[in-house]
Design a protein around this motif. Structure first.
Motif, PDB file in Angstrom:
ATOM      1  N   THR A 215     -25.331  -5.709  39.555  1.00 49.06           N
ATOM      2  CA  THR A 215     -24.628  -4.607  38.896  1.00 49.06           C
ATOM      3  C   THR A 215     -25.577  -4.035  37.842  1.00 49.06           C
ATOM      4  OG1 THR A 215     -23.735  -5.979  37.153  1.00 49.06           O
ATOM      5  CG2 THR A 215     -22.402  -5.789  39.144  1.00 49.06           C
TER       6      THR A 215
ATOM      7  N   SER B 276     -25.793  -0.929  34.493  1.00 47.88           N
ATOM      8  CA  SER B 276     -25.271   0.201  33.740  1.00 47.88           C
ATOM      9  C   SER B 276     -26.361   0.690  32.805  1.00 47.88           C
ATOM     10  CB  SER B 276     -24.024  -0.204  32.952  1.00 47.88           C
ATOM     11  OG  SER B 276     -24.390  -1.063  31.910  1.00 47.88           O
TER      12      SER B 276
ATOM     13  N   THR C 157     -27.856  -5.398  33.239  1.00 49.45           N
ATOM     14  CA  THR C 157     -27.770  -5.679  34.678  1.00 49.45           C
ATOM     15  C   THR C 157     -27.367  -7.132  34.860  1.00 49.45           C
ATOM     16  OG1 THR C 157     -30.059  -6.412  34.898  1.00 49.45           O
ATOM     17  CG2 THR C 157     -29.658  -4.059  35.174  1.00 49.45           C
TER      18      THR C 157
ATOM     19  N   GLN D  37     -28.814  -1.720  43.074  1.00 48.42           N
ATOM     20  CA  GLN D  37     -27.792  -0.949  42.379  1.00 48.42           C
ATOM     21  C   GLN D  37     -28.500   0.072  41.482  1.00 48.42           C
ATOM     22  OE1 GLN D  37     -24.377  -1.227  42.712  1.00 48.42           O
ATOM     23  NE2 GLN D  37     -24.338   0.622  41.480  1.00 48.42           N
TER      24      GLN D  37
ATOM     25  N   ASP E 290     -15.861  -1.220  39.767  1.00 45.14           N
ATOM     26  CA  ASP E 290     -17.149  -0.542  39.607  1.00 45.14           C
ATOM     27  C   ASP E 290     -16.994   0.887  39.078  1.00 45.14           C
ATOM     28  OD1 ASP E 290     -16.123   0.697  41.845  1.00 45.14           O
ATOM     29  OD2 ASP E 290     -18.050   0.802  42.887  1.00 45.14           O
TER      30      ASP E 290
END
Lengths: 445, 243
Positions: free
Chosen positions: B43, B45, B65, B106, B151
């Motif tokens: 993941t 951001s 992450t 990602q 998500d």
């Protein structure tokens, strides 16, 4: 084997039987002609009774429409014209009984007559004869007068066909004069359109200029409720067939969808998200006395009244995940789930109150074929029969007034179009061709 | 009954066939080794604070992450799995972070808008509308679902943060669905999606009287191909600025 089948045989015609336990990979047709013997009917072309130049066109429209109506009715074995004895049959003295009742035509019944324009007037005489009863053959004798136009010739053919169907079809009114309301995009926007039951005379009713969906005609045929995107959202709008324009109907707020008339025409059920979640509501036909019937999280939409009793409603709910068909009492009590799997939508209750027709993606999910087909379910036993097998997405089925036919939308021809079939799934025919045409709704008579 | 008899014969035949098939399979195909557990997808951001600067000023990029072995930001290069860095872009820039791990890749992006320092302040409504479209991200949904996916939470929090700072903005949330399924049900589902986004924003402190909702069902798709990529584009809550 299934008690449901016997009732369906009695009520419907030849039946498509789907037998899930033994043949889950395929489908079979059995029992053709069970229960009802089709009447063998001969209808020679009507004869000109005057010398008017318009007769050729008028006769063509009249003869085609009459034949098509009788062939569509699903209760006749139409004798092929190639078997007919030579010589026109325009009036009773022309009938040679032996030639019609013996093979090859072997007709049980004979429909015949004449048509003639005289100035602006069209006169049609029609008879129905019992071909095997020489001494007292006449079952029906009718005379019609109207304007000498092809529209009038088509209307007279519908009326005469309905008379024959009423006499020979167990006293059930024919549908040749019934109308279909639907959504068409052929003007560039989705508007509400109308056509005759056989696809003739297609024309736009509304010119709202946004997106209009889900037309439902009132039982008396005077109004059409539908859902339309307005400046404030999706609202129920009301079109008056009598005055040919929109008439006022209250705005409720939220998203208002899928109106449905009670069989006595006094109430309208629909889906509204005015409370924040799409639920089924019922109001008077004026829009007054709004009452909420469902209250469960998840979309509730597409109500359909029991057309015989008006005491129950079927609808679609996403309360348990994928949409399923449920029934409840018309006051919202006693909800019952009818479909147990897949994606089931668009229920419509049969005129005799016994069956639901609906659209179902029965096996849903990864790896499943995902075909969307039309099914009939016997409500008491929950037994079902699959009616379409021919590909495409099939949705929005609706019953004819006589319960013998079903109209629906299908994408099988490459675009969304209106199709019709007998209620046993046979005789499937495409009625619309231009643009995209969806959500057909059949008049109540 | 003939059909019942036929069913028995069919059943016996099918059972026989299954047994034979089963016997064959034992001889030729040893059971495959158990599959290793699927690696967890990474993941990521990435945020920029502030996300609007005047020319010459700096802003701070911050990223997080998980499950990633190889993290990089375009124009900066390889970076730690979690961290922050000050940047001074000359023009408006979209920073793009890529997090690679055993479970896949990602992406995350953050937009920094650079305004000209010397220029007179532009008319506020035009800027506000631009800012709205730059900062407010659409929310995407799973098939036949109207609850907000995990998500999508970061996008929703970003939307709420921006809308809280610009509390005068009136906007519409459009609920959209993919082409599958039925017209009427999809309109109801789109309504549930729009309301689900609205409820989440109101819970984050956005005034409900600034939010309108509308469902388009499958009437106004963003994308018209029949594949999952396109369907995912069409299952969304779409934000529209109201003038």
């Amino acid at each position: 084997m299934f008690p449901f089948m016997h009732r369906l045989f009695k009520w419907l015609l030849p039946i498509v039987l789907f037998s899930p336990p033994a043949f889950s990979q395929d489908w079979i047709r059995t029992g053709t002609g069970l229960g009802v013997e089709k009447v063998r009917l001969a209808v020679p072309d009507f004869k000109a009774s005057t010398q008017d130049a318009k007769n050729t066109d008028l006769l063509k429209v009249f003869n085609d429409t009459l034949w098509n109506d009788l062939d569509n009715a699903g209760i006749f074995d139409m004798v092929s014209k190639s078997f007919y004895p030579l010589g026109p049959v325009g009036s009773p003295p022309d009938v040679k009984f032996e030639a019609w009742s013996a093979p090859p035509p072997n007709a049980a019944m004979l429909g015949f007559g004449n048509l003639g324009a005289s100035g602006n007037t069209l006169t049609v005489q029609g008879w129905l004869y019992d071909a095997k009863n020489v001494t007292s053959p006449q079952v029906l004798g009718k005379q019609y007068q109207d304007a000498a136009t092809t529209d009038a010739a088509r209307t007279i053919a519908h009326k005469f066909a309905d008379e024959i169907i009423f006499r020979l079809g167990g006293g059930i009114q024919g549908i040749a004069e019934s109308k279909i309301y639907f959504v068409s995009s052929r003007s560039g926007r989705k508007e509400i359109w109308a056509m005759d039951y056989d696809g003739a005379n297609q024309h736009a009713l509304t010119h709202v200029g946004s997106i209009s969906l889900s037309p439902r005609v009132s039982p008396d045929g005077s109004r059409i409720a539908f859902s339309s995107l307005t400046r404030t959202g999706w609202d129920i709008l009301m079109y008056s067939v009598d005055v040919g324009r929109l008439v006022t109907f209250p705005r409720f707020g939220g998203t208002n969808l899928s109106p449905a008339w009670s069989p006595d025409g006094t109430k309208l059920a629909f889906s509204s998200s005015r409370s924040g979640d799409p639920e089924i509501y019922v109001a008077d036909q004026s829009g007054a006395n709004l009452k909420r019937l469902t209250s469960f999280k998840g979309p509730d939409v597409s109500p359909a009244w029991n057309r015989k009793t008006g005491a129950q409603m079927a609808w679609v709910s996403g309360r348990s995940g994928l949409p399923q068909i449920y029934t409840m009492e018309a006051d919202g009590t006693n909800p019952q789930r009818l479909t147990e799997e897949g994606y089931a939508v668009s229920p419509a209750w049969s005129p005799n109150g016994q069956f639901l027709v609906f659209s179902w993606i029965r096996h849903y999910g990864p790896g499943a074929p995902g075909a969307q087909d039309i099914y009939i379910m016997d409500i008491a036993s929950k037994q079902w029969v699959q009616l379409t097998h021919d590909g495409g997405r099939n949705d929005f089925p609706y019953w004819s007034p006589d319960g013998r036919h079903i109209i629906f939308q299908s994408s099988r021809s490459g675009s969304e179009q209106i199709w019709t079939m007998l209620a046993d799934g046979t005789n499937q025919k495409q009625l619309s061709f231009a643009g995209s045409n969806t959500q057909p709704n059949w008049s109540w008579k | 009954m003939k059909q019942r008899k036929l069913q028995w014969i069919t059943l016996v035949f099918v059972l026989g066939a299954i047994m034979m098939l089963g016997a064959c399979k034992k001889k030729v195909a040893p059971p495959p080794p158990p599959a290793p557990p699927a690696p967890t997808a990474p993941t990521a951001s990435l945020t920029a604070n502030p996300n609007t600067i005047e020319k010459g000023q700096s802003t701070t990029l911050t990223w997080q992450t998980t499950n990633a072995t190889d993290v990089s930001i375009d124009g900066i290069g390889a970076v730690d799995p979690n961290g922050s860095q000050s940047v001074t872009p000359a023009d408006s820039t979209t920073y793009h972070l890529t997090a690679k791990g055993a479970g896949g890749t990602q992406d995350a992006t953050a937009r920094v808008t650079v305004t000209a320092a010397a220029a007179p302040p532009p008319t506020s409504s035009a800027t506000e509308e631009e800012l709205f479209s730059q900062n407010v991200k659409d929310i995407f949904f799973d098939y036949d679902k109207s609850d907000i996916r995990s998500d999508q939470q970061s996008a929703l929090q970003g939307d709420a943060g921006f809308l809280k700072q610009h509390s005068n903005i009136v906007f519409t949330i459009e609920g959209h669905c993919d082409e599958r399924g039925s017209t009427e049900y999809n309109l109801a589902l789109g309504d549930s999606r729009a309301n689900s986004v609205r409820t989440a924003l109101v819970q984050s402190g956005i005034g409900g009287d600034h939010i309108k909702t509308i469902s388009y069902g499958k009437e106004k798709p963003f994308c018209t191909q029949s594949n999952e990529q396109c369907w995912q584009q069409n299952r969304r809550g779409h934000f529209v600025y109201q003038k």
